[in-house]
Design a protein around this motif. Structure first.
Motif, PDB file in Angstrom:
ATOM      1  N   LEU A 265      13.234  -7.858 -14.387  1.00 62.84           N
ATOM      2  CA  LEU A 265      13.204  -9.212 -13.847  1.00 62.84           C
ATOM      3  C   LEU A 265      11.830  -9.538 -13.289  1.00 62.84           C
ATOM      4  N   GLY A 266      11.397 -10.779 -13.499  1.00 64.75           N
ATOM      5  CA  GLY A 266      10.101 -11.222 -12.988  1.00 64.75           C
ATOM      6  C   GLY A 266       9.970 -11.002 -11.499  1.00 64.75           C
ATOM      7  N   MET A 267      11.054 -11.226 -10.775  1.00 60.56           N
ATOM      8  CA  MET A 267      11.035 -11.061  -9.331  1.00 60.56           C
ATOM      9  C   MET A 267      10.726  -9.603  -8.957  1.00 60.56           C
ATOM     10  N   ILE A 268      11.285  -8.661  -9.696  1.00 57.15           N
ATOM     11  CA  ILE A 268      11.053  -7.243  -9.420  1.00 57.15           C
ATOM     12  C   ILE A 268       9.614  -6.869  -9.766  1.00 57.15           C
ATOM     13  N   LYS A 269       9.088  -7.407 -10.878  1.00 60.55           N
ATOM     14  CA  LYS A 269       7.697  -7.143 -11.255  1.00 60.55           C
ATOM     15  C   LYS A 269       6.742  -7.650 -10.180  1.00 60.55           C
ATOM     16  N   ARG A 270       6.983  -8.878  -9.708  1.00 54.99           N
ATOM     17  CA  ARG A 270       6.103  -9.446  -8.677  1.00 54.99           C
ATOM     18  C   ARG A 270       6.189  -8.645  -7.381  1.00 54.99           C
ATOM     19  N   LYS A 271       7.389  -8.164  -7.048  1.00 55.23           N
ATOM     20  CA  LYS A 271       7.540  -7.335  -5.851  1.00 55.23           C
ATOM     21  C   LYS A 271       6.757  -6.034  -6.020  1.00 55.23           C
ATOM     22  N   ALA A 272       6.835  -5.438  -7.201  1.00 56.03           N
ATOM     23  CA  ALA A 272       6.068  -4.212  -7.467  1.00 56.03           C
ATOM     24  C   ALA A 272       4.570  -4.479  -7.366  1.00 56.03           C
ATOM     25  N   GLU A 273       4.106  -5.607  -7.928  1.00 60.55           N
ATOM     26  CA  GLU A 273       2.689  -5.984  -7.815  1.00 60.55           C
ATOM     27  C   GLU A 273       2.295  -6.105  -6.352  1.00 60.55           C
ATOM     28  N   LYS A 274       3.120  -6.782  -5.572  1.00 54.67           N
ATOM     29  CA  LYS A 274       2.836  -7.013  -4.147  1.00 54.67           C
ATOM     30  C   LYS A 274       2.759  -5.683  -3.395  1.00 54.67           C
ATOM     31  N   VAL A 275       3.687  -4.783  -3.686  1.00 53.23           N
ATOM     32  CA  VAL A 275       3.685  -3.471  -3.034  1.00 53.23           C
ATOM     33  C   VAL A 275       2.414  -2.707  -3.389  1.00 53.23           C
ATOM     34  N   ILE A 276       2.058  -2.704  -4.674  1.00 58.74           N
ATOM     35  CA  ILE A 276       0.842  -2.007  -5.110  1.00 58.74           C
ATOM     36  C   ILE A 276      -0.380  -2.588  -4.406  1.00 58.74           C
ATOM     37  N   ILE A 277      -0.500  -3.912  -4.394  1.00 58.74           N
ATOM     38  CA  ILE A 277      -1.652  -4.571  -3.771  1.00 58.74           C
ATOM     39  C   ILE A 277      -1.710  -4.291  -2.277  1.00 58.74           C
ATOM     40  N   ASP A 278      -0.597  -4.490  -1.576  1.00 61.19           N
ATOM     41  CA  ASP A 278      -0.598  -4.305  -0.121  1.00 61.19           C
ATOM     42  C   ASP A 278      -0.937  -2.874   0.270  1.00 61.19           C
ATOM     43  N   ARG A 279      -0.358  -1.914  -0.443  1.00 63.70           N
ATOM     44  CA  ARG A 279      -0.668  -0.509  -0.137  1.00 63.70           C
ATOM     45  C   ARG A 279      -2.116  -0.178  -0.468  1.00 63.70           C
ATOM     46  N   ALA A 280      -2.611  -0.699  -1.602  1.00 73.28           N
ATOM     47  CA  ALA A 280      -3.999  -0.419  -1.991  1.00 73.28           C
ATOM     48  C   ALA A 280      -4.977  -1.011  -0.973  1.00 73.28           C
ATOM     49  N   LEU A 281      -4.748  -2.244  -0.550  1.00 74.05           N
ATOM     50  CA  LEU A 281      -5.658  -2.868   0.424  1.00 74.05           C
ATOM     51  C   LEU A 281      -5.602  -2.153   1.770  1.00 74.05           C
ATOM     52  N   ALA A 282      -4.412  -1.805   2.233  1.00 75.71           N
ATOM     53  CA  ALA A 282      -4.283  -1.083   3.507  1.00 75.71           C
ATOM     54  C   ALA A 282      -4.949   0.288   3.404  1.00 75.71           C
ATOM     55  N   GLY A 283      -4.747   0.980   2.277  1.00 71.92           N
ATOM     56  CA  GLY A 283      -5.368   2.283   2.077  1.00 71.92           C
ATOM     57  C   GLY A 283      -6.876   2.189   1.994  1.00 71.92           C
ATOM     58  N   LEU A 284      -7.372   1.154   1.299  1.00 71.13           N
ATOM     59  CA  LEU A 284      -8.808   0.933   1.168  1.00 71.13           C
ATOM     60  C   LEU A 284      -9.414   0.676   2.543  1.00 71.13           C
ATOM     61  N   LYS A 285      -8.807  -0.201   3.314  1.00 71.40           N
ATOM     62  CA  LYS A 285      -9.306  -0.518   4.668  1.00 71.40           C
ATOM     63  C   LYS A 285      -9.359   0.729   5.527  1.00 71.40           C
ATOM     64  N   LYS A 286      -8.290   1.499   5.528  1.00 70.28           N
ATOM     65  CA  LYS A 286      -8.240   2.721   6.338  1.00 70.28           C
ATOM     66  C   LYS A 286      -9.306   3.712   5.885  1.00 70.28           C
ATOM     67  N   ARG A 287      -9.455   3.874   4.565  1.00 71.07           N
ATOM     68  CA  ARG A 287     -10.422   4.826   4.032  1.00 71.07           C
ATOM     69  C   ARG A 287     -11.857   4.412   4.379  1.00 71.07           C
ATOM     70  N   VAL A 288     -12.199   3.147   4.133  1.00 68.02           N
ATOM     71  CA  VAL A 288     -13.562   2.683   4.380  1.00 68.02           C
ATOM     72  C   VAL A 288     -13.893   2.747   5.869  1.00 68.02           C
ATOM     73  N   GLU A 289     -12.972   2.307   6.700  1.00 64.46           N
ATOM     74  CA  GLU A 289     -13.252   2.258   8.144  1.00 64.46           C
ATOM     75  C   GLU A 289     -13.242   3.639   8.789  1.00 64.46           C
ATOM     76  N   SER A 290     -12.721   4.655   8.118  1.00 64.04           N
ATOM     77  CA  SER A 290     -12.703   6.005   8.699  1.00 64.04           C
ATOM     78  C   SER A 290     -13.887   6.848   8.233  1.00 64.04           C
ATOM     79  N   VAL A 291     -14.637   6.346   7.241  1.00 65.01           N
ATOM     80  CA  VAL A 291     -15.774   7.117   6.708  1.00 65.01           C
ATOM     81  C   VAL A 291     -16.976   6.965   7.606  1.00 65.01           C
TER      82      VAL A 291
END
Length: 146
Positions: free
Chosen positions: A120-146
């Motif tokens: 379902l499109g709704m499930i795909k968009r939710k998966a996209e959102k999860v991937i994006i949110d986790r990637a951005l949070a992980g990127l922020k944490k990684r960059v700011e801790s270096v």
């Protein structure tokens, strides 16, 4: 045309520092929850990755795939799906914009995912959102801790 999902975050670091983390594929398993393995298969004349094999586990989406990367200057990188077992499309980009005179960076992540199995499109968009949110949070944490 496929729909895409995008989100932005501001990171307390200069754009160059943020892009250095984005470009360091070997370390993706350390800061992205979904990427379990990353291997650069080809690089361009500047030594930047052109093809990268990624083993992804994002809950509903698990795949071993290869992405082709295009670098646009020092503030944008985009990718398209080259090979995949499960995915029909995995296109995305990171766009960086300096904030506060370049002391901080606004990062915009855009992603389009399409799978070969019916979903379902709704499930795909939710998966996209999860991937994006986790990637951005992980990127922020990684960059700011270096």
């Amino acid at each position: 045309m496929a729909e895409h999902t995008s989100s932005s975050i501001t990171i307390d670091a200069a754009p160059g520092d943020v892009m250095a983390v984005i470009a360091d594929f070997a370390r993706y398993p350390e800061w992205t929850g979904e990427v379990k393995e990353a291997e650069v298969l080809a690089t361009d004349a500047d030594g930047r990755a052109e093809k990268v094999r990624l083993l992804l586990d994002a809950g509903a989406i698990k795949d071993d795939h290869t992405l082709a990367y295009t670098w646009k200057g020092t503030d944008e990188v985009s990718w398209t799906l080259d090979k995949s077992q499960m995915l029909r499309q995995l296109d995305g980009s990171y766009r960086l914009a300096p904030v506060d005179g370049g002391k901080r960076t606004e990062v915009t992540y855009q992603l389009t995912v399409d799978v070969k199995i019916p979903m379902l499109g709704m499930i795909k968009r939710k998966a996209e959102k999860v991937i994006i949110d986790r990637a951005l949070a992980g990127l922020k944490k990684r960059v700011e801790s270096v």
